[in-house]
Design an enzyme around this catalytic site. Structure first.
Site, PDB file in Angstrom:
ATOM      1  N   ASN A  73       0.860  -1.184   0.000  1.00 60.67           N
ATOM      2  CA  ASN A  73       0.000   0.000   0.000  1.00 60.67           C
ATOM      3  C   ASN A  73       0.894   1.232   0.000  1.00 60.67           C
ATOM      4  OD1 ASN A  73      -1.864   2.016   0.497  1.00 60.67           O
ATOM      5  ND2 ASN A  73      -2.181   1.466   2.655  1.00 60.67           N
ATOM      6  N   LYS A 117       0.093   4.396  -0.279  1.00 62.89           N
ATOM      7  CA  LYS A 117      -0.440   5.645   0.308  1.00 62.89           C
ATOM      8  C   LYS A 117      -0.077   6.832  -0.608  1.00 62.89           C
ATOM      9  CE  LYS A 117       0.153   3.334   4.667  1.00 62.89           C
ATOM     10  NZ  LYS A 117       0.317   3.358   6.092  1.00 62.89           N
ATOM     11  N   HIS A 134      -9.478   1.571   5.181  1.00 64.06           N
ATOM     12  CA  HIS A 134      -8.180   1.801   5.823  1.00 64.06           C
ATOM     13  C   HIS A 134      -8.364   2.814   6.955  1.00 64.06           C
ATOM     14  CE1 HIS A 134      -4.083   3.025   6.580  1.00 64.06           C
ATOM     15  NE2 HIS A 134      -3.705   1.894   6.016  1.00 64.06           N
ATOM     16  N   GLU A 173      -5.457  -4.613  10.731  1.00 69.42           N
ATOM     17  CA  GLU A 173      -4.381  -3.646  10.976  1.00 69.42           C
ATOM     18  C   GLU A 173      -4.659  -2.877  12.262  1.00 69.42           C
ATOM     19  OE1 GLU A 173      -2.275  -2.375   7.156  1.00 69.42           O
ATOM     20  OE2 GLU A 173      -4.111  -1.239   7.202  1.00 69.42           O
TER      21      GLU A 173
HETATM   22  P1  PGA Z   1       2.932   0.211   7.658  1.00 75.88           P
HETATM   23  O1  PGA Z   1       1.485   0.538   7.025  1.00 75.88           O
HETATM   24  O2  PGA Z   1       3.397  -1.097   7.060  1.00 75.88           O
HETATM   25  O3  PGA Z   1       3.790   1.359   7.239  1.00 75.88           O
HETATM   26  O4  PGA Z   1       2.748   0.117   9.133  1.00 75.88           O
HETATM   27  C1  PGA Z   1       0.517  -0.455   6.841  1.00 75.88           C
HETATM   28  C2  PGA Z   1      -0.767   0.133   6.270  1.00 75.88           C
HETATM   29  O5  PGA Z   1      -1.167   1.238   6.679  1.00 75.88           O
HETATM   30  O6  PGA Z   1      -1.417  -0.475   5.406  1.00 75.88           O
END
Ligand code: PGA
Length: 247
Positions: A7, A9, A96, A165
């Site tokens: 992901n 972002k 999310h 998550e």
């Molecule tokens: P991270 O993010 O691996 O940087 O903790 C995971 C996510 O938000 O999908």
């Protein structure tokens, strides 16, 4: 089947496709390649180019969110599942914690899942307790609520993946203990099995996953893969996660 989902972002420009290209080459040659799928969710600006480029390759492309109704509407900045599917993306994240904290309610998320499935997108539905929920021992009830308020028995379970998550773990380097994860993912699968009256969809873990902690997760029966944020922006870090998982 295992899933490694990156992901991005708010990250990436057209030439960042090099990162995915390296991961795609690794996947094509990996002796374990049939055991897992790799999916990436770049920002909207890159969806069409990346989806076209990877159409006949190993990596699948998805969006990070989608609008909840209408093929087209007068909603500024919104993008519908119909538009996402039309440029060749096959998946979408929904729920999310970044979007929940910006106001996505369970009702909205239910509409999003419904409409994404209707437009032939596979859905990666994200759930997770925050720090306060955890402190007050409300993790199980929060997760159950997030699942049952959004997913319905009549949704096609085969087109849904659930990503657990914990909000306090995203981007913080903090991860749950093995015992906590065993209990929580077992609970999630139980709730999903009960809801769908059959096998549970795949359940992934997300939150600070990297090459150094992934080995711990492979011993947990109810984790079918990972949603990876930070470490998905580097081909080496992402490949290390896959390598160490199968070591
Ligand atoms: P991270 O993010 O691996 O940087 O903790 C995971 C996510 O938000 O999908």
């Amino acid at each position: 089947m295992r899933y490694f989902i990156g992901n991005w972002k708010m990250f990436g420009v057209p030439k960042s496709i090099n990162i995915l290209n390296k991961i795609n080459s690794f996947h094509s040659k990996d002796k374990n390649r049939r055991k897992y799928r790799v999916i990436f969710t770049p920002p909207y600006t890159l969806l069409e180019t990346y989806a076209k480029y990877f159409r006949n390759k190993r990596i699948s492309i998805g969006s990070q969110n989608c609008y909840q109704k209408d093929l087209y509407s007068s909603n500024t900045a919104a993008v519908s599942p119909f538009m996402i599917r039309a440029v060749g993306a096959k998946y979408t994240l929904i729920g999310h914690s970044d979007n929940r904290s910006e106001g996505d309610t369970n009702d909205m998320l239910k509409d999003k899942v419904k409409f994404a499935l209707k437009n032939n997108l596979k859905v990666v539905f994200c759930i997770g307790e925050n720090k306060k929920d955890k402190k007050n021992n409300r993790t199980f009830s929060v997760l159950k609520n997030q699942i049952t308020k959004v997913l319905e028995k009549k949704f096609n379970r085969n087109n849904i993946i659930v990503a657990y998550e914990p909000v306090w773990s995203i981007g913080t380097g903090k991860i749950p203990t093995k015992k906590e994860l065993e209990k929580t993912t077992m609970h999630i699968k139980k709730v999903l099995k009960h809801l769908f009256k059959t096998k549970s969809p795949a359940v992934l873990y997300g939150g600070s996953v990297d090459g150094s902690n992934v080995e711990m997760f492979k011993e947990i029966r109810d984790i079918d893969g990972f949603l990876i944020g930070g470490a998905s922006k580097s081909s080496k870090k992402f490949i290390d996660i896959i390598k160490n998982y199968y070591r």
